[in-house]
Design an enzyme around this catalytic site. Structure first.
Site, PDB file in Angstrom:
ATOM      1  N   LYS A  86      49.420  43.073  46.095  1.00  0.00           N
ATOM      2  CA  LYS A  86      50.434  43.362  47.119  1.00  0.00           C
ATOM      3  C   LYS A  86      50.203  44.731  47.754  1.00  0.00           C
ATOM      4  CE  LYS A  86      53.813  40.992  44.276  1.00  0.00           C
ATOM      5  NZ  LYS A  86      54.721  41.448  43.223  1.00  0.00           N
ATOM      6  N   ARG A 144      39.652  49.511  33.408  1.00  0.00           N
ATOM      7  CA  ARG A 144      38.363  49.068  33.947  1.00  0.00           C
ATOM      8  C   ARG A 144      38.560  48.986  35.451  1.00  0.00           C
ATOM      9  NH1 ARG A 144      33.966  45.315  33.075  1.00  0.00           N
ATOM     10  NH2 ARG A 144      33.679  46.553  31.195  1.00  0.00           N
ATOM     11  N   HIS A 202      30.583  54.200  31.210  1.00  0.00           N
ATOM     12  CA  HIS A 202      31.165  53.179  30.346  1.00  0.00           C
ATOM     13  C   HIS A 202      31.042  53.738  28.924  1.00  0.00           C
ATOM     14  CE1 HIS A 202      32.572  49.551  28.746  1.00  0.00           C
ATOM     15  NE2 HIS A 202      31.738  48.672  29.262  1.00  0.00           N
ATOM     16  N   ARG A 224      33.921  40.515  27.478  1.00  0.00           N
ATOM     17  CA  ARG A 224      33.729  41.108  26.155  1.00  0.00           C
ATOM     18  C   ARG A 224      34.433  42.444  25.977  1.00  0.00           C
ATOM     19  NH1 ARG A 224      28.262  39.882  25.432  1.00  0.00           N
ATOM     20  NH2 ARG A 224      28.791  38.398  27.035  1.00  0.00           N
ATOM     21  N   THR A 225      34.409  43.296  27.005  1.00  0.00           N
ATOM     22  CA  THR A 225      35.053  44.600  26.842  1.00  0.00           C
ATOM     23  C   THR A 225      36.567  44.430  26.645  1.00  0.00           C
ATOM     24  OG1 THR A 225      33.356  45.607  28.219  1.00  0.00           O
ATOM     25  CG2 THR A 225      35.328  46.896  27.855  1.00  0.00           C
TER      26      THR A 225
END
Lengths: 429, 312
Positions: free
Chosen positions: B86, B108, B136, B58-59
């Site tokens: 990597k 995020r 958040h 959702r974010t």
């Protein structure tokens, strides 16, 4: 060449000496301490130390030189240069190298390399257990014969109480101190900073002070039970100090050290996510700082050591949780003691010097930390008024939380076995 | 009024005026959603990179829609497809994105402080879309927007946050934001999931849900992660639900006009029962809609926009 240090205030706590006196050094040894020694002999170089303080060479009883294994972070050559730059004439290096210093050959390797490449004296701590895994005792007798001055699994605790008991019992035969890294790994698991308000707001996993204190309490009981020689490394919390104070009153054979960061910085410093504040044990609270200072003042805390732990920029310049624990400290030891303890009247200058000279020498049974006639000429000259902003280092690594901090009172000359290792910030070749 | 900052890293750094500004700015953006054409040219020619080191539905969708409705060029980078696997460091990835002339990086990350590290190293505006268990901020802003919309004001509002406060970045950001706006916040959960010294953030702490719910204007229940049980933080999900689950029986103990919120994704039948989640008190789906408006407002304000220009 012989040397004559003239005009300085000489402080040697081992002899309760604090007066203006000259020191003559001949053949690498202290030859004479007396007022107004004349420099008539042709072969004498005079060091004018008027207005400065001369002390026995500083012993850092807790250093990580990283060699062998992590020569990218530090080597015996660079680490001892950092020591000389900071006024430290003897470093005591911890065995958590790769491989771990847990046998005779490893001890000899360090001592041989130090002989060839080291700029200051290097003493070696051997491991308590094989590979410092905490499972089987290392050959402690062999380690001592090879030259180890103590045993420690530093970086890790000996979690098994039975093995710690055996280590204290067995090492007692050799009068070898056991340096304990006190941390209950189950309580500190995944933690990256002190548990408290700051860890709560930052959402970083906390390490409670109890992780340290529970192990200190355990080790004190084991020292009492066995009569072994226990030295607690890097004490950081209020109740750790209380536990050790009580143990000393009960005449249990326990000594301890703290580090400059534990009396200078609190966990408030972590709020910027600066990974140079990530240390084990973690920076605690202002209340702990007060207790550490009190412990230093009343003698509960015997020694001040750096826990010099070099790490690369590359390793430190990442997410807080990923960065390794540890900071360098050899080059900020003296100014932090002067600025935070002496200038703030926690300790007198002689009391402060004791914590980095004769006290660590006594804990480790080293013939160091004194300016007695006939002893090796290790000495440090300090300019109490010299102010500098911390910016560059001789160490291969730069992971210091004190970069940018203005401090007062720096070593301006380091003499090791009668040879000048550092003068006015310049390292001898 | 403008938002005078390069980055939005957390609500700890924002003052009440800035929060008020963001909430106010989101309003006209929300009104836009009722139109048939939901797009404005505000960020035309600007580039936004969504850098997601953690899975998010959702974010990520909300940010992407917000960016697209502002006409920005959007690039999504998520871990499994990026060079991170990597072994590239966060700073190197950030520098790469900066070299591509990104105006914004929405990040995020599973580790606290990662957006702060990135923001220090690059010139692009960094927006924290959730960092570890730290903050958040955009979630808390959309939550506050929803509360304000439903209740008129945040001042004096009684908000109860329920559940795993220890591991919740949503809780931390809401606590910062709500206390700054004058709301009264109580955190409720098992003692093992309430972090040390949280009272110092200006909240009350309770371990007993039923003792506090009758006074609440807002019930905000958090997702409980099943793996916490394995870390000995609570004995079983069944016991958790018994003590802290929001269900119809408990709804009856609450105020008639209480609103029920959840940041999603929900564990139906655990922290919230289905009938409550889908019932008349629930504003959970509105939170999602409001999220887009809030994120549009943040992007707009960080790009130097003013509220006045918008309402003109």
């Amino acid at each position: 060449m012989n040397l004559l240090v003239k005009g300085a205030r000489v402080i040697d706590p081992s002899k309760k000496l604090d007066k203006k006196i000259d020191i003559l050094i001949e053949n690498g040894k202290i030859a004479k301490l007396s007022q107004n020694i004349l420099s008539k002999k042709a072969n004498v170089k005079v060091i004018d130390a008027k207005g400065k303080v001369v002390i026995p060479g500083i012993i850092d009883m807790h250093t990580h030189l990283r060699e062998p294994g992590r020569e990218d972070e530090e080597t015996i050559a660079t680490g001892t240069r950092a020591a000389a730059a900071g006024g430290v004439t003897s470093v005591v290096c911890m065995p958590n190298t790769q491989p771990v210093i847990d046998n005779q050959a490893q001890v000899e390797l360090i001592l041989n390399k130090a002989q060839k490449e080291g700029l200051v004296n290097v003493f070696v701590v051997g491991a308590i257990t094989k590979a410092s895994k905490g499972e089987e005792l290392a050959p402690i007798g062999e380690l001592q014969r090879a030259g180890a001055v103590a045993i420690s699994d530093d970086g890790n605790p000996v979690m098994n109480s039975q093995i710690m008991r055996r280590a204290l019992e067995y090492s007692k035969m050799f009068k070898l101190p056991v340096i304990s890294h006190c941390e209950d790994l189950d309580l500190s698991k995944d933690g990256v900073m002190n548990e408290g308000y700051n860890s709560t707001i930052l959402g970083l996993r906390g390490i409670p002070t109890e992780s340290e204190e529970i192990m200190i309490a355990r080790d004190i009981k084991l020292a009492q039970m066995t009569g072994g020689y226990l030295h607690i490394a890097h004490v950081s919390s209020k109740d750790s100090v209380n536990l050790i104070r009580k143990a000393k009153k009960q005449k249990i054979k326990v000594s301890c050290e703290t580090c400059p960061h534990y009396f200078t910085l609190s966990d408030d410093a972590v709020v910027t996510f600066d990974t140079n504040t990530k240390i084990k044990p973690p920076l605690r609270t202002k209340e702990d700082i007060r207790a550490i200072k009190q412990g230093i003042k009343d003698g509960t805390i015997d020694c001040i050591a750096t826990d010099h732990a070099p790490h690369l920029d590359m390793e430190k310049n990442q997410e807080y949780e990923l960065a390794p624990f540890g900071i360098i400290g050899l080059e900020t030891l003296v100014p932090l003691i002067i600025t935070e303890l002496v200038d703030k009247k926690v300790l007198s200058l002689p009391e402060a010097i004791k914590k980095v000279t004769i006290n660590p020498a006594r804990v480790l049974n080293l013939k160091k930390g004194t300016l007695s006639v006939g002893s090796n000429a290790d000495l440090t000259i300090i300019d109490l008024n010299l102010e500098k902003t911390i910016s560059t280092f001789m160490s291969k690594s730069k992971n210091s939380p004190f970069i940018g901090r203005k401090l007062k009172g720096f070593a301006i000359l380091t003499m090791v076995n009668g040879k000048i290792a550092m003068q006015d910030g310049k390292i001898s070749k | 009024m403008r938002l005078k900052r390069k980055d939005l890293l957390g609500l700890e750094d924002l003052d009440a005026k800035e929060i008020e500004l963001i909430l106010k700015t989101a309003k006209p953006f929300k009104e836009l959603f009722t139109r048939s054409i939901k797009k404005v040219p505000t960020l035309r020619g600007k580039t936004v990179v969504n850098l997601f080191y953690e899975p998010s539905t959702r974010t990520k969708a909300s940010f992407e829609l917000a960016e697209k409705r502002l006409s920005a060029d959007v690039l999504n980078i998520s871990v499994p497809t990026s060079s991170v696997v990597k072994g590239e460091t966060l700073i190197d990835t950030g520098k790469t994105i900066e070299a591509m002339m990104a105006d914004f990086v929405v990040i995020r990350h599973s580790m606290a402080g990662a957006p702060h590290l990135l923001a220090k190293e690059i010139k692009s505006s960094v927006i924290n879309a959730g960092d570890g268990t730290h903050e958040h901020p955009t979630q808390a802003l959309l939550d506050m927007f929803t509360m304000k919309e439903k209740k008129g004001t945040l001042k004096g509002l009684r908000v109860i946050l329920i559940g795993d406060i220890l591991h919740s970045r949503v809780a931390r950001s809401n606590i910062w934001g709500l206390t700054k706006m004058g709301a009264k916040v109580t955190v409720v959960g098992p003692a093992t999931l309430i972090p040390s010294k949280i009272e110092k953030m200006g909240v009350d702490v309770s371990y007993h849900l039923e003792e506090v719910i009758s006074k609440a204007d807002v019930i905000y229940t958090l997702r409980i992660q099943k793996e916490r049980q394995k870390q000995h933080l609570f004995p079983s999900l069944r016991e958790y639900t018994e003590l802290y689950g929001i269900n119809t029986a408990r709804l009856k103990m609450m105020k008639k006009n209480v609103i029920i919120m959840h940041p999603g994704p929900m564990n139906r039948g655990i922290e919230i029962s289905s009938d409550v989640a889908d019932g008349p008190h629930s504003v959970i789906t509105e939170q999602i809609t409001n999220g887009i408006a809030i994120r549009m407002a943040i992007l707009y304000l960080l790009s130097g926009g003013e509220t006045r220009e918008l309402t003109r």
